[in-house]
Design an enzyme around this catalytic site. Structure first.
Site, PDB file in Angstrom:
ATOM      1  N   ASP A 166      -8.924  -5.335  13.001  1.00 42.56           N
ATOM      2  CA  ASP A 166      -8.557  -4.181  12.505  1.00 42.56           C
ATOM      3  C   ASP A 166      -7.882  -3.672  11.426  1.00 42.56           C
ATOM      4  O   ASP A 166      -7.120  -3.243  11.186  1.00 42.56           O
ATOM      5  CB  ASP A 166      -8.049  -3.396  14.007  1.00 42.56           C
ATOM      6  CG  ASP A 166      -7.376  -1.876  13.329  1.00 42.56           C
ATOM      7  OD1 ASP A 166      -8.246  -1.065  12.965  1.00 42.56           O
ATOM      8  OD2 ASP A 166      -6.671  -1.733  14.336  1.00 42.56           O
ATOM      9  N   ASP A 168      -0.271  -8.723  10.681  1.00 47.03           N
ATOM     10  CA  ASP A 168      -0.137  -7.460   9.860  1.00 47.03           C
ATOM     11  C   ASP A 168      -0.109  -7.516   8.957  1.00 47.03           C
ATOM     12  O   ASP A 168       1.260  -8.476   8.920  1.00 47.03           O
ATOM     13  CB  ASP A 168       0.050  -6.257  10.870  1.00 47.03           C
ATOM     14  CG  ASP A 168      -0.150  -5.216   9.205  1.00 47.03           C
ATOM     15  OD1 ASP A 168      -1.208  -4.369  10.326  1.00 47.03           O
ATOM     16  OD2 ASP A 168      -0.033  -4.896   8.812  1.00 47.03           O
ATOM     17  N   ASP A 225     -10.070  -0.981   5.040  1.00 46.01           N
ATOM     18  CA  ASP A 225     -11.405  -0.305   4.461  1.00 46.01           C
ATOM     19  C   ASP A 225     -10.966  -1.250   3.451  1.00 46.01           C
ATOM     20  O   ASP A 225     -10.346  -1.716   2.974  1.00 46.01           O
ATOM     21  CB  ASP A 225     -11.925   1.095   4.201  1.00 46.01           C
ATOM     22  CG  ASP A 225     -11.675   2.212   5.522  1.00 46.01           C
ATOM     23  OD1 ASP A 225     -11.957   1.384   6.800  1.00 46.01           O
ATOM     24  OD2 ASP A 225     -12.330   3.272   5.119  1.00 46.01           O
ATOM     25  N   GLN A 273       1.128  -0.928  -0.206  1.00 44.17           N
ATOM     26  CA  GLN A 273       0.193   0.018  -0.179  1.00 44.17           C
ATOM     27  C   GLN A 273       0.599   1.160   0.163  1.00 44.17           C
ATOM     28  O   GLN A 273       2.290   0.752  -0.227  1.00 44.17           O
ATOM     29  CB  GLN A 273      -1.056  -0.008   0.865  1.00 44.17           C
ATOM     30  CG  GLN A 273      -0.352  -0.187   2.308  1.00 44.17           C
ATOM     31  CD  GLN A 273      -1.924  -1.056   3.089  1.00 44.17           C
ATOM     32  OE1 GLN A 273      -2.416  -1.000   3.159  1.00 44.17           O
ATOM     33  NE2 GLN A 273      -0.329  -1.800   4.450  1.00 44.17           N
TER      34      GLN A 273
HETATM   35  N1  SAM Z   1      -8.107   2.161  11.807  1.00 45.69           N
HETATM   36  C1  SAM Z   1      -8.178   1.817  10.440  1.00 45.69           C
HETATM   37  C2  SAM Z   1      -9.108   2.082  10.168  1.00 45.69           C
HETATM   38  O1  SAM Z   1      -9.963   3.509  10.470  1.00 45.69           O
HETATM   39  O2  SAM Z   1      -9.291   1.944   8.911  1.00 45.69           O
HETATM   40  C3  SAM Z   1      -7.607   0.440  10.475  1.00 45.69           C
HETATM   41  C4  SAM Z   1      -6.141   0.913  10.919  1.00 45.69           C
HETATM   42  S1  SAM Z   1      -4.633  -0.583  10.840  1.00 45.69           S
HETATM   43  C5  SAM Z   1      -3.712   0.695  10.100  1.00 45.69           C
HETATM   44  C6  SAM Z   1      -5.259  -1.223   9.637  1.00 45.69           C
HETATM   45  C7  SAM Z   1      -4.195  -2.300   8.979  1.00 45.69           C
HETATM   46  O3  SAM Z   1      -4.474  -3.494   8.596  1.00 45.69           O
HETATM   47  C8  SAM Z   1      -2.719  -2.117   7.988  1.00 45.69           C
HETATM   48  O4  SAM Z   1      -2.003  -1.982   9.109  1.00 45.69           O
HETATM   49  C9  SAM Z   1      -2.730  -3.642   7.147  1.00 45.69           C
HETATM   50  O5  SAM Z   1      -1.943  -3.264   6.309  1.00 45.69           O
HETATM   51  C10 SAM Z   1      -3.412  -4.403   7.513  1.00 45.69           C
HETATM   52  N2  SAM Z   1      -3.952  -4.903   7.296  1.00 45.69           N
HETATM   53  C11 SAM Z   1      -4.364  -4.429   5.368  1.00 45.69           C
HETATM   54  N3  SAM Z   1      -5.467  -6.087   5.259  1.00 45.69           N
HETATM   55  C12 SAM Z   1      -4.786  -7.382   6.265  1.00 45.69           C
HETATM   56  C13 SAM Z   1      -4.405  -8.355   5.674  1.00 45.69           C
HETATM   57  N4  SAM Z   1      -4.714  -9.176   4.572  1.00 45.69           N
HETATM   58  N5  SAM Z   1      -3.753  -8.651   6.756  1.00 45.69           N
HETATM   59  C14 SAM Z   1      -3.417  -8.406   8.111  1.00 45.69           C
HETATM   60  N6  SAM Z   1      -2.991  -6.830   8.018  1.00 45.69           N
HETATM   61  C15 SAM Z   1      -4.087  -6.600   6.851  1.00 45.69           C
END
Ligand code: SAM
Length: 303
Positions: A161, A111, A164, A36
């Site tokens: 978490d 993550d 989106d 990303q």
């Molecule tokens: N608070 C947030 C929001 O409003 O969307 C979410 C926060 S957190 C930073 C989102 C995390 O999800 C990121 O660190 C991203 O790398 C992780 N992520 C995305 N896709 C994922 C997956 N397939 N498996 C594990 N983690 C994932």
């Protein structure tokens, strides 16, 4: 939510229907990971802001609202949470909040993006506050869907978490009935799952309704709740699900009593019994959106 900053457009996911402006004092980091686009901005009102693929993930001055709202309704509802699984949560603040519960003796955080986690740990230490170094926490850098499909460990609470549901984003496959079924398989009896479920208003609700209705196919008790998060400019929502517990029926006094017993009452800034009641009391229009979705599913199943 798409965002623009002074001189920078980071609305990278197609034509924005709506753009929010933040006054940016500086760009602390801007780069592309394997999964990303990542930016850390220094903003006047919200302090440091983490942006992934053009979407605000959390902000220094109000991340406690989002993270306390995500974590504590589930963990307070569970009478004795010991093992917790976090999928996503790159900033480490979800981990920080889960570790506050004294009964919790193991938290696995999964993550997909090691670069996001490393950058957050280094540049946003106010979020994790040492949580990654806590002996009770274990970090796995892998896709949440693979971890959930393959692990044999069982959990009392699973906190989802992730980013989106963007078509080209790394999280899209985790918005599916299959993923939620795999999550259910990992729960101990009486387990609870909570999912960050995006914006939820009478105008913007497609993604939220998808999460809610998918969990309804799988769990006995499914509830949506919401909280305004200033840096997100909207009511942010969550869906909590269990076969046993009903967080919406917990009384204010009981929540405050559990918080005192767990030593959480002075530690938290946002969440308590009154906040819980507020978050679970959805406006009429939101309830109608969910009722309508349930009705349509029922009609489809009958036809
Ligand atoms: N608070 C947030 C929001 O409003 O969307 C979410 C926060 S957190 C930073 C989102 C995390 O999800 C990121 O660190 C991203 O790398 C992780 N992520 C995305 N896709 C994922 C997956 N397939 N498996 C594990 N983690 C994932």
């Amino acid at each position: 939510m798409l965002t623009c900053a002074d001189g920078f457009s980071f609305a990278e996911n197609g034509d924005p229907e709506e753009v929010h402006y933040y006054k940016v004092d500086g760009v602390l980091f801007s780069g592309k990971t394997n999964f990303q686009n990542m930016m850390i901005l220094d903003t006047e009102r919200f302090g440091k802001l983490l942006v992934l693929d053009g979407r605000v993930q959390s902000a220094q001055n109000d991340e406690h609202i989002y993270h306390e709202s995500l974590v504590h309704p589930a963990l307070i509802t569970h009478p004795n949470p010991r093992n917790v699984l976090i999928i996503g949560g790159g900033e480490g603040a979800t981990l920080r909040e889960a570790l506050r519960h004294p009964s919790v003796n193991y938290v696995a955080m999964i993550d997909i993006d090691g670069e996001v986690v490393d950058n957050c740990r280094r540049m946003l230490p106010e979020w994790s506050q040492g949580a990654f170094d806590d002996q009770r926490s274990e970090l796995f850098i892998t896709d949440g869907k693979d971890f959930v499909a393959n692990t044999a460990t069982k959990f009392d609470c699973v906190i989802i978490d992730i980013c989106d549901a963007l078509e080209d984003g790394p999280a899209i496959e985790l918005y599916s009935g299959k993923f939620y079924n795999d999550v259910k398989r990992l729960l101990n009896p009486g387990g609870i799952v909570v999912v960050q479920a995006m914006e939820f208003s009478n105008l913007v609700n497609k993604d939220h309704v998808f999460v809610h209705m998918s969990l309804r196919q799988i769990f006995q008790n499914v509830r949506s709740y919401a909280q305004y998060v200033p840096s997100f400019w909207c009511n942010w929502s969550f869906v909590i699900a269990s076969d046993v517990h009903e967080p919406e029926t917990l009384k204010c006094d009981e929540i405050n009593r559990r918080m005192r017993l767990r030593g959480l009452d002075s530690a938290l800034v946002h969440y308590d019994g009154d906040t819980h009641a507020h978050m679970f009391s959805l406006p009429k229009a939101n309830r109608r959106v969910l009722d309508q979705a349930c009705m349509e599913t029922l009609q489809r199943n009958v036809a």
